[in-house]
Design a protein around this motif. Structure first.
Motif, mmCIF file in Angstrom:
data_model
loop_
_atom_site.group_PDB
_atom_site.id
_atom_site.type_symbol
_atom_site.label_atom_id
_atom_site.label_comp_id
_atom_site.label_asym_id
_atom_site.label_seq_id
_atom_site.Cartn_x
_atom_site.Cartn_y
_atom_site.Cartn_z
ATOM 1 N N LEU A 132 45.427 38.173 41.255
ATOM 2 C CA LEU A 132 44.704 36.961 41.639
ATOM 3 C C LEU A 132 43.349 36.821 40.941
ATOM 4 N N GLY A 133 42.957 37.836 40.189
ATOM 5 C CA GLY A 133 41.759 37.712 39.362
ATOM 6 C C GLY A 133 40.457 38.108 40.017
ATOM 7 N N PHE B 14 36.645 42.439 47.028
ATOM 8 C CA PHE B 14 36.552 41.021 47.356
ATOM 9 C C PHE B 14 37.745 40.596 48.209
ATOM 10 N N LEU B 15 38.921 41.127 47.900
ATOM 11 C CA LEU B 15 40.116 40.817 48.692
ATOM 12 C C LEU B 15 39.921 41.303 50.133
ATOM 13 N N SER B 16 39.333 42.463 50.309
ATOM 14 C CA SER B 16 39.055 42.968 51.670
ATOM 15 C C SER B 16 38.152 42.015 52.439
ATOM 16 N N LYS B 17 37.144 41.483 51.765
ATOM 17 C CA LYS B 17 36.226 40.529 52.414
ATOM 18 C C LYS B 17 36.961 39.256 52.819
ATOM 19 N N ILE B 18 37.828 38.758 51.940
ATOM 20 C CA ILE B 18 38.602 37.546 52.244
ATOM 21 C C ILE B 18 39.497 37.790 53.459
ATOM 22 N N ARG B 19 40.194 38.921 53.462
ATOM 23 C CA ARG B 19 41.097 39.241 54.573
ATOM 24 C C ARG B 19 40.327 39.433 55.882
ATOM 25 N N ALA B 20 39.111 39.944 55.799
ATOM 26 C CA ALA B 20 38.291 40.190 56.995
ATOM 27 C C ALA B 20 37.851 38.870 57.649
ATOM 28 N N THR C 15 38.784 28.544 43.602
ATOM 29 C CA THR C 15 37.945 29.695 43.905
ATOM 30 C C THR C 15 38.855 30.877 44.207
ATOM 31 N N ALA C 16 38.291 32.057 44.195
ATOM 32 C CA ALA C 16 39.065 33.261 44.494
ATOM 33 C C ALA C 16 39.705 33.157 45.880
ATOM 34 N N GLU C 17 38.937 32.665 46.840
ATOM 35 C CA GLU C 17 39.472 32.538 48.194
ATOM 36 C C GLU C 17 40.612 31.517 48.246
ATOM 37 N N GLU C 18 40.461 30.412 47.527
ATOM 38 C CA GLU C 18 41.535 29.406 47.479
ATOM 39 C C GLU C 18 42.806 29.992 46.853
ATOM 40 N N ILE D 124 47.730 30.201 35.531
ATOM 41 C CA ILE D 124 46.546 30.042 34.682
ATOM 42 C C ILE D 124 45.675 28.905 35.202
ATOM 43 N N LYS D 125 46.289 27.788 35.568
ATOM 44 C CA LYS D 125 45.528 26.658 36.098
ATOM 45 C C LYS D 125 44.773 27.071 37.364
ATOM 46 N N PHE D 126 45.456 27.776 38.268
ATOM 47 C CA PHE D 126 44.811 28.206 39.508
ATOM 48 C C PHE D 126 43.651 29.167 39.233
ATOM 49 N N LEU D 127 43.806 30.049 38.237
ATOM 50 C CA LEU D 127 42.731 30.981 37.901
ATOM 51 C C LEU D 127 41.467 30.247 37.466
ATOM 52 N N TYR D 128 41.629 29.094 36.824
ATOM 53 C CA TYR D 128 40.485 28.349 36.316
ATOM 54 C C TYR D 128 40.010 27.222 37.227
ATOM 55 N N SER D 129 40.849 26.785 38.155
ATOM 56 C CA SER D 129 40.485 25.598 38.940
ATOM 57 C C SER D 129 40.277 25.869 40.429
#
Length: 189
Positions: free
Chosen positions: A175-176, A181-187, A147-150, A140-145
């Motif tokens: 991961l929320g 968006f996950l494809s973009k991060i992996r790319a 970024t998606a990439e982090e 929960i903390k990670f979801l709010y603190s």
């Protein structure tokens, strides 16, 4: 099949062979095919599941109709809808096999009998619940603190082999963010 569970339990408490035999009489083991359900919304969760091999996930359907994964369970992890299981209420969640999975189940009608016959297991399950609660709070903390990439990078650094095991849409849901968006991060690698 039960040796994986006994090894896990013995990391927290000691169970002798007589106690293991008593516990085994209260357990059920079975295989769940990929995409099969152990629980669906509206049902009452009848068991707490220990994953011997494979992967299960707990999720719900949000107001937009999208699946929101809240928990995964891989080898040596427990999974259940705890509220439904303990209080015998209708579940708002699904438990589904993300892979073909070998599980050991302690069913609700054996739960109190297990604690009565093997009181030291209360300590084991308390420790497991504490670890689960800690993991939920961190998530929960990670979801709010973060970024998606982090969040993705952090999760990937902790569980690199797991990231390769589950379908992209399930991981993105956990991961929320969206699978796109996950494809973009992996790319970006």
């Amino acid at each position: 099949m039960y040796s994986a569970l006994y090894n896990h339990i013995n990391r927290f408490i000691d169970l002798n062979s007589d106690e293991q035999e008593t516990l085994e009489s209260l357990l059920k083991s079975f295989s769940v095919k990929k995409k099969a359900f152990l629980l669906e919304e509206g049902q009452t969760c009848k068991a707490n599941y220990f994953v011997v091999k494979g992967c299960l996930r707990l999720y719900f359907i949000d107001i937009k109709g999208a699946e929101q994964t809240t928990q995964f369970a891989i080898e040596n992890w427990w999974i259940t809808d705890l509220t439904s299981f303990l209080f015998h209420e209708q579940s708002e969640f699904y438990i589904q096999a993300a892979e073909t999975t070998e599980v050991i189940a302690i069913e609700h009608h054996h739960y109190n009998e297990m604690f009565h016959k093997l009181p030291k297991l209360e300590r084991y399950f308390r420790l497991i619940l504490q670890k689960n609660h800690q993991a939920s709070q961190r998530r929960i903390k990670f979801l709010y603190s973060q970024t998606a990439e982090e969040r993705y990078r952090h999760f990937n650094s902790l569980f690199p082999e797991f990231v390769q095991r589950v379908p992209q849409y399930m991981l993105a849901s956990y991961l929320g963010f969206t699978p796109e968006f996950l494809s973009k991060i992996r790319a970006k690698k």
